[in-house]
Design a protein around this motif. Structure first.
Motif, PDB file in Angstrom:
ATOM      1  N   ALA A   1      32.965  38.020  73.097  1.00 44.96           N
ATOM      2  CA  ALA A   1      34.403  37.311  72.637  1.00 44.96           C
ATOM      3  C   ALA A   1      35.324  38.350  71.996  1.00 44.96           C
ATOM      4  N   GLY A   2      34.680  39.213  71.473  1.00 47.10           N
ATOM      5  CA  GLY A   2      35.549  40.425  70.686  1.00 47.10           C
ATOM      6  C   GLY A   2      36.332  41.019  71.633  1.00 47.10           C
TER       7      GLY A   2
ATOM      8  N   SER B   1      39.661  39.634  65.093  1.00 47.13           N
ATOM      9  CA  SER B   1      38.110  39.598  64.832  1.00 47.13           C
ATOM     10  C   SER B   1      37.849  38.225  64.385  1.00 47.13           C
ATOM     11  N   SER B   2      38.793  37.772  63.343  1.00 43.65           N
ATOM     12  CA  SER B   2      38.376  36.506  62.866  1.00 43.65           C
ATOM     13  C   SER B   2      38.542  35.204  63.974  1.00 43.65           C
ATOM     14  N   THR B   3      39.521  35.492  64.819  1.00 40.42           N
ATOM     15  CA  THR B   3      39.613  34.489  65.687  1.00 40.42           C
ATOM     16  C   THR B   3      38.636  34.270  66.873  1.00 40.42           C
ATOM     17  N   CYS B   4      37.802  35.314  66.983  1.00 42.14           N
ATOM     18  CA  CYS B   4      36.603  35.293  68.174  1.00 42.14           C
ATOM     19  C   CYS B   4      35.742  34.689  67.721  1.00 42.14           C
ATOM     20  N   ALA B   5      35.026  33.980  68.698  1.00 41.74           N
ATOM     21  CA  ALA B   5      33.924  33.263  68.451  1.00 41.74           C
ATOM     22  C   ALA B   5      32.607  34.043  68.219  1.00 41.74           C
ATOM     23  N   GLY B   6      31.550  33.536  67.767  1.00 37.52           N
ATOM     24  CA  GLY B   6      30.339  34.327  67.663  1.00 37.52           C
ATOM     25  C   GLY B   6      29.449  34.241  68.802  1.00 37.52           C
ATOM     26  N   ILE B   7      30.049  34.558  69.934  1.00 37.16           N
ATOM     27  CA  ILE B   7      29.325  34.487  71.136  1.00 37.16           C
ATOM     28  C   ILE B   7      29.442  35.811  71.903  1.00 37.16           C
TER      29      ILE B   7
ATOM     30  N   PHE C   1      40.818  47.754  80.095  1.00 30.44           N
ATOM     31  CA  PHE C   1      39.591  46.547  79.616  1.00 30.44           C
ATOM     32  C   PHE C   1      38.470  46.915  80.641  1.00 30.44           C
ATOM     33  N   ALA C   2      38.748  47.443  81.912  1.00 25.95           N
ATOM     34  CA  ALA C   2      37.618  47.597  82.939  1.00 25.95           C
ATOM     35  C   ALA C   2      36.685  48.618  82.080  1.00 25.95           C
ATOM     36  N   PHE C   3      37.228  49.628  81.610  1.00 21.25           N
ATOM     37  CA  PHE C   3      36.263  50.630  81.009  1.00 21.25           C
ATOM     38  C   PHE C   3      35.572  50.073  79.861  1.00 21.25           C
ATOM     39  N   LEU C   4      36.224  49.318  79.017  1.00 18.95           N
ATOM     40  CA  LEU C   4      35.520  48.698  77.808  1.00 18.95           C
ATOM     41  C   LEU C   4      34.364  47.756  78.287  1.00 18.95           C
ATOM     42  N   PHE C   5      34.657  47.161  79.443  1.00 15.33           N
ATOM     43  CA  PHE C   5      33.750  46.245  79.727  1.00 15.33           C
ATOM     44  C   PHE C   5      32.418  46.829  80.069  1.00 15.33           C
ATOM     45  N   THR C   6      32.714  47.837  80.671  1.00 19.16           N
ATOM     46  CA  THR C   6      31.381  48.855  81.395  1.00 19.16           C
ATOM     47  C   THR C   6      30.158  48.708  80.237  1.00 19.16           C
ATOM     48  N   ILE C   7      30.750  49.106  78.996  1.00 15.25           N
ATOM     49  CA  ILE C   7      29.682  49.379  78.104  1.00 15.25           C
ATOM     50  C   ILE C   7      29.625  48.239  76.765  1.00 15.25           C
ATOM     51  N   GLU C   8      30.253  47.082  77.357  1.00 22.26           N
ATOM     52  CA  GLU C   8      30.022  46.171  76.514  1.00 22.26           C
ATOM     53  C   GLU C   8      28.964  45.460  75.842  1.00 22.26           C
ATOM     54  N   ARG C   9      27.817  45.280  76.704  1.00 26.39           N
ATOM     55  CA  ARG C   9      26.910  44.741  75.995  1.00 26.39           C
ATOM     56  C   ARG C   9      26.171  45.502  74.926  1.00 26.39           C
ATOM     57  N   ILE C  10      25.970  46.675  75.034  1.00 31.12           N
ATOM     58  CA  ILE C  10      25.336  47.509  73.854  1.00 31.12           C
ATOM     59  C   ILE C  10      26.271  47.770  72.845  1.00 31.12           C
ATOM     60  N   THR C  11      27.523  47.813  72.986  1.00 32.67           N
ATOM     61  CA  THR C  11      28.376  47.891  71.620  1.00 32.67           C
ATOM     62  C   THR C  11      28.611  46.344  70.982  1.00 32.67           C
ATOM     63  N   ASP C  12      28.364  45.304  71.793  1.00 32.07           N
ATOM     64  CA  ASP C  12      28.150  43.739  71.178  1.00 32.07           C
ATOM     65  C   ASP C  12      26.917  43.647  70.417  1.00 32.07           C
ATOM     66  N   MET C  13      25.805  44.151  71.113  1.00 35.28           N
ATOM     67  CA  MET C  13      24.680  44.119  70.295  1.00 35.28           C
ATOM     68  C   MET C  13      24.679  44.674  68.789  1.00 35.28           C
TER      69      MET C  13
ATOM     70  N   LEU D   1      33.816  33.204  61.373  1.00 31.18           N
ATOM     71  CA  LEU D   1      35.112  33.904  61.090  1.00 31.18           C
ATOM     72  C   LEU D   1      35.042  35.451  60.592  1.00 31.18           C
ATOM     73  N   ASN D   2      33.773  35.930  59.862  1.00 34.29           N
ATOM     74  CA  ASN D   2      33.528  37.185  59.355  1.00 34.29           C
ATOM     75  C   ASN D   2      33.098  37.903  60.513  1.00 34.29           C
ATOM     76  N   MET D   3      33.644  38.966  61.316  1.00 38.89           N
ATOM     77  CA  MET D   3      33.169  39.854  62.196  1.00 38.89           C
ATOM     78  C   MET D   3      33.733  41.155  61.671  1.00 38.89           C
ATOM     79  N   ASP D   4      32.951  41.950  60.869  1.00 43.62           N
ATOM     80  CA  ASP D   4      33.026  43.141  60.559  1.00 43.62           C
ATOM     81  C   ASP D   4      33.045  44.177  61.589  1.00 43.62           C
ATOM     82  N   GLY D   5      31.949  44.139  62.300  1.00 43.49           N
ATOM     83  CA  GLY D   5      31.530  44.906  63.430  1.00 43.49           C
ATOM     84  C   GLY D   5      32.511  44.871  64.730  1.00 43.49           C
ATOM     85  N   THR D   6      32.818  43.586  64.813  1.00 38.62           N
ATOM     86  CA  THR D   6      33.862  43.462  65.993  1.00 38.62           C
ATOM     87  C   THR D   6      35.063  43.960  65.361  1.00 38.62           C
TER      88      THR D   6
END
Ligand code: ASP
Length: 439
Positions: free
Chosen positions: A365-366, A356-362, A388-400, A316-321
């Motif tokens: 998800a954010g 952010s709090s409805t998103c799973a910790g996987i 969305f397409a744009f955000l997805f292109t840089i998703e992994r690094i921001t997710d990490m 539930l707690n996702m500050d970064g997200t």
């Protein structure tokens, strides 16, 4: 010495203890850069295999761990007054930190204005290979109410089988509170779950032998998929995110701990360094959870508090997200010339807290739940798809990066509550030389 220097040194000490994971990240970055744009199918397949092998191993223990941890945690508190005191404090602390994250994200995005002039760049990504993910996110957008309804499992076993963490937690929480209420008759079940917990922690120890190669492979795959050239074109967006995450980690969390506890942020980061590194590598708070619990418990935070607060925090707690979602939405609004009235800004911030709090910790998800915020922003369907397409292109690094912040936040809250309730063994916590290794 300046606080940020002390924090860096503390992280360094944590890393020294587990230098092989840190080395895995650094090597992964170099190998990823080298591989970017090169056709090396066997090496990529091997890296994907090693990374997925590690993630699957840790995911394997998450459900038994979450179930047993919550049941033991809640039944060991027992008294429902004390439980609601912990619960209220936990929600309050998580709420304060997530609110700080969205406010920082909004302020930085309004000052640095990463989206101005970015429309052209965003539109060029529309036809990318991420169409499937875009469609999923767009479908979610129409289903905001369903998202909330899905928290209640109509069949808990189905949720267990699917690994849906939020409904699982809702069910287990209710079950654990009921067990606590029925008194001594709960003993057989509680002892059963005590054994389950101890065994899953042992498995976590074993899995940690694979942490360094796993994190290396995950980082290398991620970096090779986007290379470093992407950074130049979206540098302002990434700059806002990086500053935001750094402010949260190095300013907000230390201030929070100073204000609400006597925990030293330096000691805390040193104690949980392995969990932070694995969070970065896996981009999953849930997968990191076994390790987060292990770091906290083996270094002085009581089981009673960590087993209750950390599983909930990982879900539930996702500050970064929340910070990323705020920045991303303001970024798109700026790019497409949406006027950001104070009312709209408040709406974005509030929705980011909820989304952010409805998103799973996987992983990823954010970005899907961002649809909840974008709804009602006045963007055309084409703009939403391109965004969305744009955000997805840089998703992994921001997710990490955001996952690392998410996990750090969970540990800040758990240590503050443990301090308030006299549930930290400071002799151990403040003396890294006594820390037990994980693995
Ligand atoms: N990957 C994040 C986490 O596990 C969630 C997100 O996608 O923002 O914490």
């Amino acid at each position: 010495m300046k606080l940020h220097m002390q924090i860096l040194i503390a992280l360094g000490l944590g890393i020294k203890r587990n230098w092989h994971i840190f080395f895995g990240i650094i090597l992964g970055i170099f190998v990823g850069i080298f591989m970017h744009g090169r056709d090396l199918p066997i090496v990529s397949a091997l890296l994907t295999f090693i990374g997925q092998f590690f993630i699957r191993l840790i995911q394997m223990v998450v459900i038994p761990l979450v179930v047993s941890a919550i049941i033991i945690g809640i039944t060991s508190v027992g008294d429902h007054k004390q439980l609601s005191k912990f619960g209220t404090k936990m929600v309050l602390y998580y709420g304060i930190l997530t609110s700080a994250a969205v406010i920082i994200g909004a302020i930085l995005a309004l000052i640095i204005k990463p989206g101005i002039g970015a429309a052209h760049y965003i539109n060029s990504h529309t036809a990318s290979a991420v169409q499937q993910s875009v469609e999923t996110a767009m479908a979610q957008q129409q289903n905001t109410l369903n998202l909330i309804l899905n928290f209640v499992p109509s069949n808990p076993f189905h949720s267990f089988a699917m690994g849906d963490m939020v409904p699982i937690i809702v069910f287990v929480l209710l079950f654990a509170v009921a067990l606590a209420k029925v008194g001594d008759i709960n003993r057989p079940i509680v002892s059963f779950f005590e054994s389950v917990f101890a065994a899953t922690m042992k498995i976590t120890d074993w899995i940690m032998f694979f942490a360094a190669p796993g994190v290396f492979a995950l980082t290398a795959s991620a970096v090779s998929s986007f290379g470093i050239d992407i950074f130049a074109s979206i540098s302002k967006y990434l700059l806002v995110l990086t500053i935001g995450f750094a402010v949260q980690m190095f300013v907000i969390y230390p201030l929070f701990l100073k204000f609400f506890s006597k925990v030293s942020i330096i000691t805390l980061y040193s104690a949980v360094a392995e969990a932070l590194m694995v969070a970065f590598g896996t981009a999953s708070s849930s997968a990191t959870l076994p390790l987060t619990i292990a770091c906290c418990e083996k270094r002085g935070i009581s089981h009673k508090i960590s087993s209750f607060v950390l599983p909930l925090g990982a879900t539930l707690n996702m500050d970064g997200t929340a910070l990323l979602q705020t920045v991303a939405v303001i970024f798109l609004a700026q790019a497409y010339g949406v006027v950001l009235t104070p009312f709209l800004l408040i709406q974005i911030c509030l929705l980011a807290i909820i989304a952010s709090s409805t998103c799973a910790g996987i992983p990823g998800a954010g970005l899907i739940t961002i649809a909840l915020i974008l709804n009602g922003m006045g963007l055309s369907p084409e703009q939403l798809v391109a965004g969305f397409a744009f955000l997805f292109t840089i998703e992994r690094i921001t997710d990490m990066m955001r996952t690392l912040v998410n996990v750090a936040s969970d540990t800040v809250v758990v240590s503050a509550i443990a301090d308030n309730e006299n549930e930290i063994n400071y002799d151990l916590f403040n003396d890294p030389s006594k820390y037990q290794d994980i693995a």
